[in-house]
Design a protein around this motif. Structure first.
Motif, mmCIF file in Angstrom:
data_model
loop_
_atom_site.group_PDB
_atom_site.id
_atom_site.type_symbol
_atom_site.label_atom_id
_atom_site.label_comp_id
_atom_site.label_asym_id
_atom_site.label_seq_id
_atom_site.Cartn_x
_atom_site.Cartn_y
_atom_site.Cartn_z
ATOM 1 N N MET A 405 11.023 -24.021 40.385
ATOM 2 C CA MET A 405 12.095 -24.873 38.950
ATOM 3 C C MET A 405 11.045 -24.749 38.042
ATOM 4 S SD MET A 405 15.361 -25.153 39.270
ATOM 5 C CE MET A 405 15.332 -27.352 38.142
ATOM 6 N N ASN A 406 9.709 -25.518 38.065
ATOM 7 C CA ASN A 406 8.789 -25.627 37.252
ATOM 8 C C ASN A 406 8.206 -24.017 36.598
ATOM 9 O OD1 ASN A 406 8.742 -28.778 37.653
ATOM 10 N ND2 ASN A 406 7.774 -28.349 39.547
ATOM 11 N N LEU A 407 8.079 -23.324 37.275
ATOM 12 C CA LEU A 407 7.566 -22.293 36.385
ATOM 13 C C LEU A 407 8.765 -22.009 35.892
ATOM 14 C CD1 LEU A 407 6.640 -19.005 36.879
ATOM 15 C CD2 LEU A 407 7.871 -18.624 38.701
ATOM 16 N N SER A 408 10.285 -21.885 36.378
ATOM 17 C CA SER A 408 11.542 -21.052 35.334
ATOM 18 C C SER A 408 11.544 -21.482 34.241
ATOM 19 C CB SER A 408 13.074 -21.474 35.780
ATOM 20 O OG SER A 408 12.517 -21.072 37.128
ATOM 21 N N LYS A 409 11.192 -23.503 34.165
ATOM 22 C CA LYS A 409 10.867 -23.945 32.985
ATOM 23 C C LYS A 409 10.246 -24.124 32.053
ATOM 24 C CE LYS A 409 12.958 -28.460 34.546
ATOM 25 N NZ LYS A 409 12.180 -29.946 35.485
ATOM 26 N N LYS A 410 8.461 -23.141 32.736
ATOM 27 C CA LYS A 410 7.770 -22.676 32.027
ATOM 28 C C LYS A 410 8.293 -21.324 30.475
ATOM 29 C CE LYS A 410 3.966 -24.453 34.124
ATOM 30 N NZ LYS A 410 2.905 -25.752 32.943
ATOM 31 N N ILE A 411 8.786 -20.456 32.077
ATOM 32 C CA ILE A 411 9.581 -19.700 30.966
ATOM 33 C C ILE A 411 10.250 -19.273 30.210
ATOM 34 C CG2 ILE A 411 10.655 -17.298 31.918
ATOM 35 C CD1 ILE A 411 9.420 -17.647 34.456
ATOM 36 N N THR A 412 11.435 -20.473 30.465
ATOM 37 C CA THR A 412 13.091 -20.502 29.563
ATOM 38 C C THR A 412 12.557 -21.747 28.280
ATOM 39 O OG1 THR A 412 13.388 -22.694 30.739
ATOM 40 C CG2 THR A 412 14.753 -20.347 31.331
ATOM 41 N N GLU A 413 11.534 -21.924 28.230
ATOM 42 C CA GLU A 413 10.082 -22.748 27.149
ATOM 43 C C GLU A 413 9.687 -22.202 26.216
ATOM 44 O OE1 GLU A 413 7.553 -25.717 28.444
ATOM 45 O OE2 GLU A 413 9.423 -27.070 28.859
ATOM 46 N N LYS A 414 9.561 -20.392 27.685
ATOM 47 C CA LYS A 414 8.679 -19.585 26.067
ATOM 48 C C LYS A 414 9.684 -18.816 25.670
ATOM 49 C CE LYS A 414 4.118 -19.104 29.012
ATOM 50 N NZ LYS A 414 4.689 -20.641 29.642
ATOM 51 N N LEU A 415 10.758 -18.717 26.159
ATOM 52 C CA LEU A 415 11.517 -18.092 25.622
ATOM 53 C C LEU A 415 12.335 -18.327 24.598
ATOM 54 C CD1 LEU A 415 13.139 -16.387 28.819
ATOM 55 C CD2 LEU A 415 11.487 -14.761 27.459
ATOM 56 N N HIS A 416 12.634 -19.456 24.946
ATOM 57 C CA HIS A 416 12.939 -20.488 23.226
ATOM 58 C C HIS A 416 12.247 -20.385 22.326
ATOM 59 C CE1 HIS A 416 14.882 -23.781 21.571
ATOM 60 N NE2 HIS A 416 14.284 -24.329 21.061
ATOM 61 N N ILE A 417 10.866 -20.225 22.800
ATOM 62 C CA ILE A 417 10.019 -20.801 21.304
ATOM 63 C C ILE A 417 9.584 -19.169 20.650
ATOM 64 C CG2 ILE A 417 7.010 -20.389 20.544
ATOM 65 C CD1 ILE A 417 7.161 -22.053 23.340
ATOM 66 N N ILE A 418 10.305 -17.923 21.377
ATOM 67 C CA ILE A 418 10.117 -16.662 20.909
ATOM 68 C C ILE A 418 11.189 -16.945 20.221
ATOM 69 C CG2 ILE A 418 10.530 -13.984 22.028
ATOM 70 C CD1 ILE A 418 8.168 -15.463 24.180
ATOM 71 N N GLY A 419 11.999 -17.188 20.549
ATOM 72 C CA GLY A 419 12.992 -17.092 19.476
ATOM 73 C C GLY A 419 14.565 -16.410 19.779
ATOM 74 N N TYR A 420 14.442 -16.621 21.611
ATOM 75 C CA TYR A 420 15.886 -16.864 22.622
ATOM 76 C C TYR A 420 16.202 -18.377 22.916
ATOM 77 C CZ TYR A 420 14.288 -11.958 22.911
ATOM 78 O OH TYR A 420 13.576 -10.519 23.049
ATOM 79 N N GLU A 421 17.225 -18.299 22.407
ATOM 80 C CA GLU A 421 17.832 -20.196 22.391
ATOM 81 C C GLU A 421 18.233 -20.462 23.893
ATOM 82 O OE1 GLU A 421 17.846 -22.057 19.878
ATOM 83 O OE2 GLU A 421 17.511 -21.071 18.606
ATOM 84 N N TYR A 422 18.443 -21.799 24.362
ATOM 85 C CA TYR A 422 18.694 -22.260 25.393
ATOM 86 C C TYR A 422 20.427 -21.731 25.574
ATOM 87 C CZ TYR A 422 14.059 -24.343 26.081
ATOM 88 O OH TYR A 422 12.651 -24.769 25.712
ATOM 89 N N CYS A 423 20.451 -21.687 26.597
ATOM 90 C CA CYS A 423 22.068 -21.056 26.387
ATOM 91 C C CYS A 423 22.602 -22.965 27.094
ATOM 92 C CB CYS A 423 22.115 -21.179 28.351
ATOM 93 S SG CYS A 423 24.266 -20.806 28.602
ATOM 94 N N PRO A 424 23.083 -22.390 26.215
ATOM 95 C CA PRO A 424 23.981 -24.583 25.600
ATOM 96 C C PRO A 424 24.551 -24.882 27.214
ATOM 97 C CG PRO A 424 24.876 -22.656 24.405
ATOM 98 C CD PRO A 424 24.591 -22.819 25.231
#
Length: 638
Positions: A405-424
């Protein structure tokens, strides 16, 4: 006495072209004369316009960036990593280096005598073909394998795969800066300075008759040879070299080399007797080469932080826009953008793993879902992903899930910064619902299949299109096997999927009018995704699952497979492919034009031709829905 260093070099070189086609004694001769060169990060091997060395180079370890200096810009043209050759062309052509080579990281190189290579290729046809092909294609390793992210796998595919860059239509400036032949050089220089351009075209009746570049000003005016008050005709280069707007990158490069020029005029019919419509510079060509998929993926692999990935993703968006404008086939575009997206995701995972205090406590797989899972995500949309980890004992389950879960949060945060919005809807691996062990995923899919509900069917349409991006293949294989086993034991699930595929009726109403949104933010707009694309996507998924076909997630690939399995419906499936291609391209064009997802279309902005083209895609949708309706006897369920 054995030369152990030469033997180690021999063992390395034999794995890379053109050394892999040399005779053993030929290769050993080269290996025995190699000079080993170490470079610290930031150091140059050679610089642009420098006289060629006696050696060319192959990268043993590290990465070498090839840069072109264009005015004040340093443009990255390519990245050379393990096994890549560079610095050979100037030696063969007896010319200065056209680019600078700089160590992007600590690197180890093998310097190889060009004289020895010349001697060997005289008697080795395969090596000669390699050198020739590398010159023609303007790349380092034209036959390199896919593992190194090169464009060419073998001689036979050289011409076909050249579509990545050389056979593309060149992108040129459509607003060339011009002046009349009656203008003075001073007038032209002031225009160039105010517009911040390096060239100006001299026109007569909007037809190009000459060109002045900043080089002309330096050599002819700054030196005092010609007065700045003279007419532009005194220093302009004439006649100009002209081409039509469909000029390819390769044609432009050849023309510039042949005529020793840096600018080409683009006219209506390609001759100087027709209207000027643009100008193509050497700078444009170099920028495009530095923005090709091979270089972008190499940049991604070498990226050190998330900001670098964001910058590369922005370059990929520019690449997509160029491909769309140049009418490159949408299937080709989808594959390229998907590979770049996957590479960005993989790098985000690798960077996140380095940030974790410990190694993963179990094997795991990162899955892309939805459009990314189908390799149909062209525009930058929100994230849909999941994580599966191998089964562990009850004692360590909680800590294992918390780790991922912690790993996934780091990954999704990076993808968000890169430009891929969080899934609503939070359909991401950072949500504990979608970060599960293999057994839990099996149970989850089995529940969706054997206890279908409106929500479970909706989730199925997203999660059934998963694609492994990173991690253990075996976990995904076991998960897929379990899914198909559940479907086989409860085949009525396909009927529920079929009913879901018919939720959206054919996009045209009774009077052949577009079915538009009745209310909300997009009132009176046409929902291209729900009304047109999703019916085709849902139908392909349902039909491929019914045939127990695994590892076919892409919609077009699914229809192609169905056309082979069901020859009686081949024409329908092929028409679905054609419709899907048109709709996917159209949505991408709309998204680029309006800087959004391209999902909703304002019909008032479409001309009659565009409306007819869209309507032409709707018949296959109606026909595929009728096929599903009849095959699964859905009239009784609706």
């Amino acid at each position: 006495m054995k030369n152990t260093i030469a033997e180690r070099i021999f063992d390395f070189l034999k794995n890379f072209p053109p050394f892999d086609v040399l005779e053993k004694d030929q290769l050993y001769k080269i290996a025995s004369n190699v000079k080993v060169t170490y470079l610290e990060k930031g150091n140059f091997i050679f610089k642009q316009e420098e006289k060629p060395h006696e050696n060319f180079y192959i990268v043993k370890d590290g990465a070498i960036g090839l840069y072109r200096t264009m005015g004040e810009d340093q443009i990255l043209v390519d990245i050379c990593d393990e096994g890549d050759i560079f610095g050979l062309r100037p030696l063969i052509q007896n010319d200065h280096y056209l680019m600078s080579a700089k160590a992007n990281e600590e690197s180890l190189l093998y310097a190889i005598s060009v004289e020895i290579l010349k001697e060997i290729i005289k008697t080795n046809d395969k090596a000669t073909k390699f050198i020739t092909a590398s010159f023609v294609s303007n790349i380092k390793t034209p036959y390199a394998n896919k593992a190194n992210s090169h464009l060419f796998a073998n001689v036979d595919s050289l011409e076909k795969n050249n579509a990545f860059t050389e056979v593309q239509t060149a992108q040129f400036s459509k607003n060339p800066i011009t002046c009349l032949k009656t203008s003075t050089i001073k007038d032209a220089a002031l225009i160039m300075s105010s517009k911040r351009v390096g060239s100006i075209l001299i026109v007569e009746d909007n037809k190009p008759i000459g060109i002045i570049t900043d080089k002309d000003l330096r050599l002819k005016i700054a030196t005092g040879l010609i007065s700045i008050e003279e007419k532009v005709t005194a220093i302009m280069s004439s006649p100009v070299i002209t081409f039509p707007k469909k000029i390819t990158i390769a044609e432009a490069q050849i023309a510039m080399i042949k005529h020793q020029i840096t600018h080409l005029c683009i006219t209506e019919n390609g001759t100087s007797n027709s209207a000027l419509i643009g100008i193509l510079s050497e700078h444009d060509i170099v920028v495009l080469h530095g923005n090709n998929p091979s270089v972008l993926i190499k940049e991604i692999k070498r990226a050190k932080n998330v900001n670098s990935l964001k910058y590369i993703r922005e370059k990929a968006s520019s690449l997509l826009k160029g491909y769309i404008e140049q009418r490159i086939p949408i299937v080709f575009i989808s594959k390229i953008i998907s590979e770049i997206t996957d590479a960005i995701t993989i790098k985000s995972i690798e960077l996140s793993l380095k940030e974790m205090k410990t190694s993963p406590p179990a094997k795991f797989s990162w899955l892309a879902l939805g459009s990314q899972g189908r390799k149909e995500q062209l525009l930058i949309t929100d994230q849909d992903n999941a994580l599966v980890f191998e089964d562990v004992t009850d004692e360590i389950y909680k800590s294992t899930q918390e780790y991922f879960m912690n790993l996934s949060k780091k990954i999704t945060e990076k993808l968000h910064i890169i430009g891929y919005e969080y899934c609503p809807a939070e359909m991401m691996a950072s949500n504990s619902k979608w970060c599960l062990s293999l057994s839990e995923w099996k149970h989850q899919f089995n529940t969706w299949i054997t206890k279908p509900s409106e929500k479970s069917i909706m989730l199925s349409t997203i999660f059934f299109d998963y694609n492994l991006v990173y991690g253990e293949k075996e976990l995904v294989k076991k998960m897929s096997k379990s899914i198909f086993k559940s479907i086989k034991s409860y085949e009525i699930f396909l009927n529920f999927l079929g009913r879901n595929a018919l939720v959206n009726p054919p996009p045209l109403g009774f009077f052949r009018q577009f079915l538009v949104e009745n209310d909300g933010e997009h009132k009176d707009q046409f929902d291209l995704k729900s009304r047109a694309l999703m019916p085709l996507i849902d139908a392909a998924r349902l039909l491929i699952l019914s045939h127990n076909i695994k590892n076919k997630n892409n919609t077009i690939d699914r229809y192609r497979k169905l056309a082979k399995i069901e020859p009686q419906n081949k024409e329908l499936y092929l028409s679905c492919i054609d419709a899907f291609k048109i709709l996917l391209r159209y949505r991408t064009e709309q998204g680029i034009k309006h800087n959004d997802s391209g999902r909703f279309v304002d019909l008032n902005l479409l001309n009659k031709s565009e409306k007819l083209k869209l309507k032409g895609c709707f018949k296959p949708i109606k026909d595929i829905q009728e096929l599903i309706n009849i095959r699964y006897n859905l009239a009784q369920m609706m």
